[in-house]
Scaffold this motif. Structure first.
Motif, short mmCIF file in Angstrom:
data_model
loop_
_atom_site.label_atom_id
_atom_site.label_comp_id
_atom_site.label_asym_id
_atom_site.label_seq_id
_atom_site.Cartn_x
_atom_site.Cartn_y
_atom_site.Cartn_z
N ILE A 77 0.84 -1.20 0.00
CA ILE A 77 0.00 0.00 0.00
C ILE A 77 0.87 1.25 0.00
O ILE A 77 0.61 2.23 -0.71
CB ILE A 77 -0.96 -0.01 1.21
CG1 ILE A 77 -2.00 -1.13 1.03
CG2 ILE A 77 -1.64 1.34 1.39
CD1 ILE A 77 -2.86 -1.37 2.24
N ALA A 78 1.95 1.23 0.80
CA ALA A 78 2.87 2.37 0.85
C ALA A 78 3.52 2.62 -0.50
O ALA A 78 3.89 3.76 -0.82
CB ALA A 78 3.95 2.13 1.90
N PRO A 149 8.06 14.23 13.47
CA PRO A 149 8.29 14.21 12.02
C PRO A 149 7.41 13.20 11.30
O PRO A 149 7.03 12.17 11.85
CB PRO A 149 9.78 13.82 11.91
CG PRO A 149 10.38 14.20 13.21
CD PRO A 149 9.31 13.99 14.23
N GLU A 150 7.13 13.51 10.05
CA GLU A 150 6.35 12.60 9.20
C GLU A 150 7.05 12.50 7.85
O GLU A 150 7.88 13.34 7.51
CB GLU A 150 4.93 13.11 9.03
CG GLU A 150 4.83 14.52 8.48
CD GLU A 150 3.41 15.05 8.48
OE1 GLU A 150 2.99 15.58 7.44
OE2 GLU A 150 2.73 14.95 9.53
N ILE A 151 6.71 11.46 7.13
CA ILE A 151 7.28 11.29 5.79
C ILE A 151 6.16 11.01 4.80
O ILE A 151 5.06 10.64 5.18
CB ILE A 151 8.31 10.12 5.75
CG1 ILE A 151 7.61 8.78 6.00
CG2 ILE A 151 9.46 10.35 6.71
CD1 ILE A 151 8.43 7.58 5.61
N SER A 152 6.48 11.17 3.54
CA SER A 152 5.56 10.80 2.47
C SER A 152 6.06 9.52 1.83
O SER A 152 7.24 9.40 1.49
CB SER A 152 5.47 11.92 1.43
OG SER A 152 4.57 11.56 0.39
N THR A 153 5.19 8.55 1.72
CA THR A 153 5.56 7.27 1.11
C THR A 153 5.46 7.37 -0.41
O THR A 153 4.87 8.32 -0.94
CB THR A 153 4.64 6.15 1.62
OG1 THR A 153 3.30 6.41 1.16
CG2 THR A 153 4.63 6.09 3.14
N LEU A 157 0.85 8.53 0.46
CA LEU A 157 0.30 8.47 1.80
C LEU A 157 1.33 8.98 2.81
O LEU A 157 2.52 8.72 2.67
CB LEU A 157 -0.10 7.04 2.17
CG LEU A 157 -1.29 6.43 1.43
CD1 LEU A 157 -1.50 4.99 1.89
CD2 LEU A 157 -2.56 7.25 1.66
N THR A 158 0.85 9.68 3.82
CA THR A 158 1.73 10.17 4.88
C THR A 158 1.89 9.08 5.94
O THR A 158 0.94 8.41 6.30
CB THR A 158 1.14 11.43 5.53
OG1 THR A 158 1.01 12.44 4.52
CG2 THR A 158 2.02 11.95 6.64
#
Length: 599
Positions: A77-78, A149-153, A157-158
């Motif tokens: 999914i990522a 922190p967050e990332i974008s796949t 999707l975050t």
């Protein structure tokens, strides 16, 4: 269907709680049927159930799984495959867990609807605490909340921590006014990505509004104590800002600065002098109560690994009750504490039957409660799994959940003990995480993680002709931030505890940290919520003395193995008496937001 819970309607919310807990099994059966019916055509479920939604069929055909069985689907999914491989509803984000897989945070699928479920639980907390604490609508809560922190796949999707997800959602940012839950921190200060600026501005706002504060808190005990330490280091600057009516120039994040300025408004020398008077005293004992005199309780999680912070919270809190309101994880939110003023050691959580479908693996505990026990099996060698209403008081279980977001019979890894029932819903005390040996903040270091790190670090001893013969450790939280302490017994030529070889053990400290997982390294390098790792070298025979102590306490001499984590003061003292050298890591381990591997 997620029931509506209006936090301003106390009687109605409590009636809803009674209804859910009195009909726990019926609610669970309906919920499982809804999950299976909705997701029956997903790739994962179709492969096992082939059209059936019966509970017995579900239990017979679907295996109980760990993350390694879930990860391939999440990774797909990522990387852009459709959500329908596990969920009929679109997966809208991935929630990063404090648990890790292969050194990287685990990622849990989530949907927009799941935010409604979390909001339901948050709303239910308010009428419960109002039963025990009066007048919470007459002031504010100083809650110190932060984003990470967050990332974008590759799919777009975050991926981010569960609390960051909630604080950034419209459910939080556009929440309706609730007179029982007004914060001193403007949303802009909570959502500031610079954790130091966020902390400074939230504390500034809390000090300015001190006469309105009725409760203080953070999510975890460690985070609240980190705020106290920050205040201890910055109170003079904060008082200067209050006295002059001007916020320090280094607060550069515009929305955060503007929001805090809106609370500061202008100079207030009287308030600055009052705060200075308290902070200048010889002791900080009771400082929370002294700075926020109307405070009724401290709201933090103090169960599980956070229980180690209770003495410090009691010291700074000056007798204020410690309230641990809810039990939740990245996988799902689970339950609430229906007796919020209970002592931390007595806290039990009532699992809400409408949050997910619960099952439980029976666990046979070892001699020590904190030890991981073995999973009980039936005569066919299959793990014994029981439903929510069939657990037994006094027994230990590992939690297994089936969620609306694509997790099916998933082992959460939490070990719980049943303490009783509220109506038909069981109540549990959180005991510990499976396999976790060390934890200071949101880090969860397993025995395997520690072994891997020590195995690499001890290679640095070889050029000196030295050999690591034994090791163990504990989380030292006697000061803030807490840090890992490892006891090493080294054989060979005289251990390198003095010049010119002291640097070797310091390098060993740094190498252990470099080999620990991403969550630990983030806590060390970005959040600064964990201090430098320490190795204490002990003299020969120290671990023999530890074994003698454990055997005297009832351990079998034939089955004894050195514990990789020690928690009793007596055991720590035995090794502490034999320490011949203390060394700290002089480097901050490298950390950067993880990247999802493309397939």
């Amino acid at each position: 269907m997620i029931p509506v819970c209006d936090p301003n309607d106390g009687p109605g919310s409590l009636r809803l709680l009674e209804e859910l807990t009195s009909n726990a099994d019926q609610v669970q059966q309906r919920l499982l049927k809804e999950i299976l019916t909705r997701n029956l055509d997903t790739e994962y479920l179709h492969g096992f159930l082939q059209g059936g939604t019966d509970r017995d069929l579900f239990k017979k055909r679907l295996p109980v799984v760990d993350y390694d069985k879930v990860k391939p689907y999440v990774d797909r999914i990522a990387n852009g495959e459709p959500s329908t491989i596990i969920s009929a509803k679109p997966i809208t984000e991935l929630l990063t867990s404090s648990g890790t897989s292969g050194g990287l945070p685990k990622m849990m699928p989530s949907t927009e609807e799941e935010l409604d479920r979390k909001t339901f639980l948050y709303n239910l907390l308010i009428p419960v605490i109002n039963k025990y604490v009066d007048g919470l609508d007459q002031g504010k809560g100083m809650y110190l909340l932060f984003v990470k922190p967050e990332i974008s796949t590759p799919s777009g999707l975050t991926a981010r921590p569960v609390l960051t997800s909630y604080y950034k959602s419209s459910h939080f940012r556009n929440r309706p006014f609730n007179k029982f839950n007004v914060y001193t921190s403007p949303d802009e200060t909570i959502l500031c990505s610079d954790s130091k600026q966020s902390m400074y501005c939230q504390l500034l706002c809390g000090l300015i509004q001190r006469d309105e504060v009725l409760r203080v808190g953070a999510v975890f005990a460690s985070a609240f104590l980190r705020a106290v330490k920050f205040l201890e280091d910055h109170w003079q600057e904060l008082c200067s800002n209050i006295r002059t009516g001007h916020i320090s120039d280094w607060i550069s994040e515009t929305s955060c600065r503007n929001a805090a300025s809106g609370i500061l408004k202008g100079p207030n020398s009287e308030l600055a002098e009052l705060i200075e008077m308290e902070c200048q005293k010889d002791t900080w004992e009771g400082i929370v109560k002294r700075l926020w005199p109307r405070t009724k309780y401290i709201d933090v999680i103090v169960t599980g690994s956070m229980a180690q912070y209770v003495p410090l919270l009691e010291f700074y809190g000056g007798g204020l009750p410690l309230v641990s309101t809810m039990y939740a994880s990245s996988e799902c939110y689970f339950g609430i504490n229906l007796k919020p003023l209970d002592l931390p050691s007595d806290v039990s959580y009532t699992l809400l039957p409408n949050m997910c479908y619960y099952e439980f693996l029976k666990v046979e505990k070892g001699e020590e409660e904190e030890e991981d026990g073995s999973i009980e099996c039936n005569s066919n060698g299959e793990a014994k799994v029981v439903d929510l209403v069939d657990v037994e008081v006094g027994r230990y279980y590992e939690l297994v959940v089936t969620t609306f977001t694509g997790l099916y019979r998933y082992r959460v890894g939490d070990i719980l003990m049943v303490t009783g029932f509220y109506n038909a819903a069981p109540q549990f005390r959180f005991v510990h995480r499976r396999n976790v040996v060390l934890s200071v903040d949101t880090d969860k270091t397993t025995e395997e993680d520690l072994l891997n790190a020590v195995t690499h670090a001890k290679l640095l001893l070889r050029p000196l002709g030295c050999l690591l013969t034994e090791y163990t450790g504990y989380a030292d939280t006697s000061s803030i931030p807490g840090h890992y302490v490892l006891f090493w017994e080294i054989k060979g030529p005289p251990p390198p505890i003095s010049d010119p070889h002291r640097h070797v053990i310091e390098e060993c400290c740094a190498e252990v940290e470099a080999r620990l997982d991403s969550v630990y390294r983030r806590c060390r390098s970005r959040d600064r919520s964990i201090g430098p790792l320490e190795i204490r070298v002990v003299g020969g025979g120290a671990f023999d003395a530890l074994m003698d102590f454990c055997v005297a306490q009832g351990s079998s001499v034939n089955q004894y193995k050195t514990p990789r984590c020690i928690k009793s003061k007596e055991a720590i003292d035995i090794l502490e008496e034999r320490v011949v050298g203390r060394f700290f890591s002089s480097k901050v381990p490298h950390w950067e937001p993880f990247k999802v591997q493309t397939t």
